[in-house]
Motif scaffolding. Sequence first.
Motif, PDB file in Angstrom:
ATOM      1  N   UNK A   9       0.861  -1.173   0.000  1.00  0.00           N
ATOM      2  CA  UNK A   9       0.000   0.000   0.000  1.00  0.00           C
ATOM      3  C   UNK A   9       0.899   1.225   0.000  1.00  0.00           C
ATOM      4  N   UNK A  10       0.722   2.087  -0.990  1.00  0.00           N
ATOM      5  CA  UNK A  10       1.494   3.324  -1.100  1.00  0.00           C
ATOM      6  C   UNK A  10       0.569   4.498  -0.824  1.00  0.00           C
ATOM      7  N   UNK A  11       0.934   5.322   0.155  1.00  0.00           N
ATOM      8  CA  UNK A  11       0.180   6.540   0.470  1.00  0.00           C
ATOM      9  C   UNK A  11       1.053   7.731   0.097  1.00  0.00           C
ATOM     10  N   UNK A  12       0.690   8.412  -0.999  1.00  0.00           N
ATOM     11  CA  UNK A  12       1.493   9.522  -1.504  1.00  0.00           C
ATOM     12  C   UNK A  12       0.585  10.437  -2.313  1.00  0.00           C
ATOM     13  N   UNK A  13       0.651  11.735  -2.041  1.00  0.00           N
ATOM     14  CA  UNK A  13      -0.213  12.678  -2.747  1.00  0.00           C
ATOM     15  C   UNK A  13       0.356  13.115  -4.096  1.00  0.00           C
ATOM     16  N   UNK A  14       1.587  12.759  -4.403  1.00  0.00           N
ATOM     17  CA  UNK A  14       2.213  13.150  -5.661  1.00  0.00           C
ATOM     18  C   UNK A  14       1.964  12.063  -6.715  1.00  0.00           C
ATOM     19  N   UNK A  15       1.137  12.388  -7.715  1.00  0.00           N
ATOM     20  CA  UNK A  15       0.766  11.396  -8.726  1.00  0.00           C
ATOM     21  C   UNK A  15       1.973  10.880  -9.502  1.00  0.00           C
ATOM     22  N   UNK A  50     -10.802  -2.358   5.188  1.00  0.00           N
ATOM     23  CA  UNK A  50     -10.267  -3.562   4.551  1.00  0.00           C
ATOM     24  C   UNK A  50      -9.473  -4.415   5.533  1.00  0.00           C
ATOM     25  N   UNK A  51     -10.000  -4.594   6.715  1.00  0.00           N
ATOM     26  CA  UNK A  51      -9.265  -5.323   7.756  1.00  0.00           C
ATOM     27  C   UNK A  51      -8.928  -6.764   7.364  1.00  0.00           C
ATOM     28  N   UNK A  52      -9.686  -7.324   6.447  1.00  0.00           N
ATOM     29  CA  UNK A  52      -9.404  -8.704   6.009  1.00  0.00           C
ATOM     30  C   UNK A  52      -8.337  -8.737   4.926  1.00  0.00           C
ATOM     31  N   UNK A  53      -8.109  -7.625   4.265  1.00  0.00           N
ATOM     32  CA  UNK A  53      -7.128  -7.585   3.187  1.00  0.00           C
ATOM     33  C   UNK A  53      -6.062  -6.539   3.444  1.00  0.00           C
ATOM     34  N   UNK A  54      -5.420  -6.644   4.597  1.00  0.00           N
ATOM     35  CA  UNK A  54      -4.415  -5.652   4.966  1.00  0.00           C
ATOM     36  C   UNK A  54      -3.127  -5.862   4.171  1.00  0.00           C
ATOM     37  N   UNK A  55      -2.408  -4.775   3.903  1.00  0.00           N
ATOM     38  CA  UNK A  55      -1.152  -4.894   3.149  1.00  0.00           C
ATOM     39  C   UNK A  55      -0.046  -5.535   3.982  1.00  0.00           C
ATOM     40  N   UNK A  56       0.955  -6.067   3.280  1.00  0.00           N
ATOM     41  CA  UNK A  56       2.147  -6.602   3.938  1.00  0.00           C
ATOM     42  C   UNK A  56       3.083  -5.487   4.359  1.00  0.00           C
ATOM     43  N   UNK A  57       3.001  -4.344   3.682  1.00  0.00           N
ATOM     44  CA  UNK A  57       3.830  -3.185   3.994  1.00  0.00           C
ATOM     45  C   UNK A  57       3.125  -1.926   3.502  1.00  0.00           C
ATOM     46  N   UNK A  84       1.090  -4.306  13.527  1.00  0.00           N
ATOM     47  CA  UNK A  84       1.999  -5.345  13.006  1.00  0.00           C
ATOM     48  C   UNK A  84       2.474  -5.053  11.573  1.00  0.00           C
ATOM     49  N   UNK A  85       1.817  -4.113  10.894  1.00  0.00           N
ATOM     50  CA  UNK A  85       2.169  -3.826   9.495  1.00  0.00           C
ATOM     51  C   UNK A  85       3.430  -2.962   9.461  1.00  0.00           C
ATOM     52  N   UNK A  86       4.470  -3.418   8.769  1.00  0.00           N
ATOM     53  CA  UNK A  86       5.667  -2.580   8.636  1.00  0.00           C
ATOM     54  C   UNK A  86       5.329  -1.300   7.853  1.00  0.00           C
ATOM     55  N   UNK A  87       5.782  -0.163   8.379  1.00  0.00           N
ATOM     56  CA  UNK A  87       5.561   1.124   7.720  1.00  0.00           C
ATOM     57  C   UNK A  87       6.917   1.695   7.306  1.00  0.00           C
TER      58      UNK A  87
END
Length: 148
Positions: A9-15, A50-57, A84-87
């Motif tokens: 999962x990538x969280x970034x406002x720059x397209x 999406x608690x059932x489909x959480x990202x690995x990172x 537990x999700x690595x950030x």
Amino acid sequence: MTHMDFYILLADDDEDDCMFFNDALEELSIAASLKTVNNGVALMEFLNNNERGLPNVIFLDLNMPCKSGPECLLEIKESEKFRHIPVVMYSTSFNLEVMDQLYHNGAQYYIRKPADFSDLKSVINRTISTIKAKGAQRPLREEFEMQP
């Protein structure tokens, strides 16, 4: 290994940064899928819905509208469901004081966004490979900044 074996999962406002990240990931021999969100509020809503489909990172941009990367990091690490999700903090800035605080608050790694595409591929590859090998085991502070 199926395409869904590793979920990023990538969280970034720059397209443009999102596009470069996706392009780099596609050129690597990593079986992974990528989801992007464009601000911190969207990130937290996505996780909560999406608690059932959480990202690995989670690759988390430092400076985003609505809710900043550091605010999201605290919220994730304070949550029983998400801690537990690595950030991996992902930013153009390089401020040792901010990096120390991010490490203290539970971030797994810190990446300075490289301008060079091959460096971007290299640092994404190293980070994902390390997380696959070590899981949520955090590095020493000296190894916090992931370099290409």
